[in-house]
Write a protein that holds these residues in place. Structure first.
Motif, mmCIF file in Angstrom:
data_model
loop_
_atom_site.group_PDB
_atom_site.id
_atom_site.type_symbol
_atom_site.label_atom_id
_atom_site.label_comp_id
_atom_site.label_asym_id
_atom_site.label_seq_id
_atom_site.Cartn_x
_atom_site.Cartn_y
_atom_site.Cartn_z
ATOM 1 N N SER A 1 0.497 -1.266 -0.459
ATOM 2 C CA SER A 1 0.059 0.102 -0.074
ATOM 3 C C SER A 1 0.821 1.118 -0.050
ATOM 4 O O SER A 1 1.709 1.506 0.428
ATOM 5 C CB SER A 1 -0.667 0.100 1.261
ATOM 6 N N ARG A 2 0.370 2.271 -0.193
ATOM 7 C CA ARG A 2 1.305 3.406 -0.457
ATOM 8 C C ARG A 2 -0.290 4.566 -0.430
ATOM 9 O O ARG A 2 -1.010 5.196 -1.128
ATOM 10 C CB ARG A 2 1.721 4.214 -1.709
ATOM 11 N N GLU B 1 -2.170 8.996 0.897
ATOM 12 C CA GLU B 1 -2.137 9.881 0.336
ATOM 13 C C GLU B 1 -0.322 10.534 0.211
ATOM 14 O O GLU B 1 -0.554 11.256 -0.474
ATOM 15 C CB GLU B 1 -3.135 10.815 0.447
ATOM 16 N N GLU C 1 4.582 3.946 2.142
ATOM 17 C CA GLU C 1 4.566 2.845 1.580
ATOM 18 C C GLU C 1 4.700 1.450 3.003
ATOM 19 O O GLU C 1 4.750 2.185 3.980
ATOM 20 C CB GLU C 1 5.749 2.120 0.496
ATOM 21 N N TYR D 1 -2.202 -1.492 -3.556
ATOM 22 C CA TYR D 1 -2.957 -0.197 -2.759
ATOM 23 C C TYR D 1 -2.794 0.759 -3.322
ATOM 24 O O TYR D 1 -1.573 1.373 -1.907
ATOM 25 C CB TYR D 1 -3.954 -0.593 -1.431
ATOM 26 N N GLY D 2 -3.094 1.742 -3.544
ATOM 27 C CA GLY D 2 -3.014 3.313 -3.809
ATOM 28 C C GLY D 2 -1.854 3.834 -4.284
ATOM 29 O O GLY D 2 -1.324 4.456 -4.513
ATOM 30 N N TRP D 3 -1.829 2.626 -4.987
ATOM 31 C CA TRP D 3 -0.631 2.984 -6.699
ATOM 32 C C TRP D 3 -1.509 3.384 -7.441
ATOM 33 O O TRP D 3 -2.311 3.132 -8.422
ATOM 34 C CB TRP D 3 0.480 1.526 -6.927
ATOM 35 N N ALA D 4 -0.800 4.006 -8.688
ATOM 36 C CA ALA D 4 -1.375 5.002 -9.940
ATOM 37 C C ALA D 4 -1.012 3.708 -10.754
ATOM 38 O O ALA D 4 -0.348 3.480 -11.107
ATOM 39 C CB ALA D 4 -0.756 6.314 -10.007
ATOM 40 N N ALA D 5 -2.484 3.590 -11.890
ATOM 41 C CA ALA D 5 -1.989 2.495 -12.284
ATOM 42 C C ALA D 5 -1.548 2.640 -13.469
ATOM 43 O O ALA D 5 -1.027 3.937 -14.280
ATOM 44 C CB ALA D 5 -3.517 2.392 -13.517
ATOM 45 N N THR D 6 0.087 2.130 -14.206
ATOM 46 C CA THR D 6 0.924 1.224 -15.180
ATOM 47 C C THR D 6 0.583 1.133 -16.359
ATOM 48 O O THR D 6 0.056 -0.356 -16.016
ATOM 49 C CB THR D 6 2.527 1.614 -14.121
#
Length: 153
Positions: free
Chosen positions: A82-83, A85, A89, A147-152
């Motif tokens: 998780s990361r 806001e 991490e 969770y909390g990571w931008a989609a890549t």
């Protein structure tokens, strides 16, 4: 987070316990903590230095609910990276447990105001979002999620 050469990255870890009984899961509702109050979650907490993941999970289950489980009764079901806001991490290790002694009791009324068994397909709302994600992943036998990571890609 950019690290200096040779600096070792430290990743905090928390444990979560999915206690199961008769097809139901034990959940707590957070209260008076200042974070996610009113949201439901699993018994959980940070790992203390000098303890294994499974010993931390056993300890947290007992501290929060009075349920006593042997370490051998806890099975790793999911790992969450998780990361937050703010970019911090951490990892969450979700354990399942269906063998324990005792009856659940709200052991930390300063942190929780409700404790109950809920059907796996009828969880109360709202759930802490990353806990909801992990519970869904466990149900699908998915061993890892982020969770909390931008989609890549």
């Amino acid at each position: 987070m950019i690290m200096a050469d040779g600096e070792r990255f430290k990743l905090p870890a928390s444990v979560f316990v999915m206690a199961r009984e008769a097809g139901r899961v034990l959940l707590l509702r957070r209260n008076n903590t200042g974070w996610m109050d009113g949201h439901f979650s699993l018994p959980a907490g940070r790992i203390k230095g000098g303890e294994t993941l499974v010993s931390a999970a056993r300890r947290e289950l007992e501290e929060e609910t009075s349920l006593v489980a042997k370490e051998s009764a806890l099975f790793l079901a999911h790992v969450l990276h998780s990361r937050n806001e703010d970019g911090q991490e951490w990892t969450g290790y979700f354990f399942e447990c269906s063998r324990f002694d005792g009856s659940p009791y709200l052991n930390e009324p300063n942190k929780h105001d409700r404790l109950g068994w809920y059907e796996a397909d009828q969880y109360p709302s709202p759930l802490v979002p990353y806990v909801a994600q992990a519970l869904s992943a466990i149900r699908c036998s998915q061993p890892f999620s982020a969770y909390g990571w931008a989609a890549t890609g």
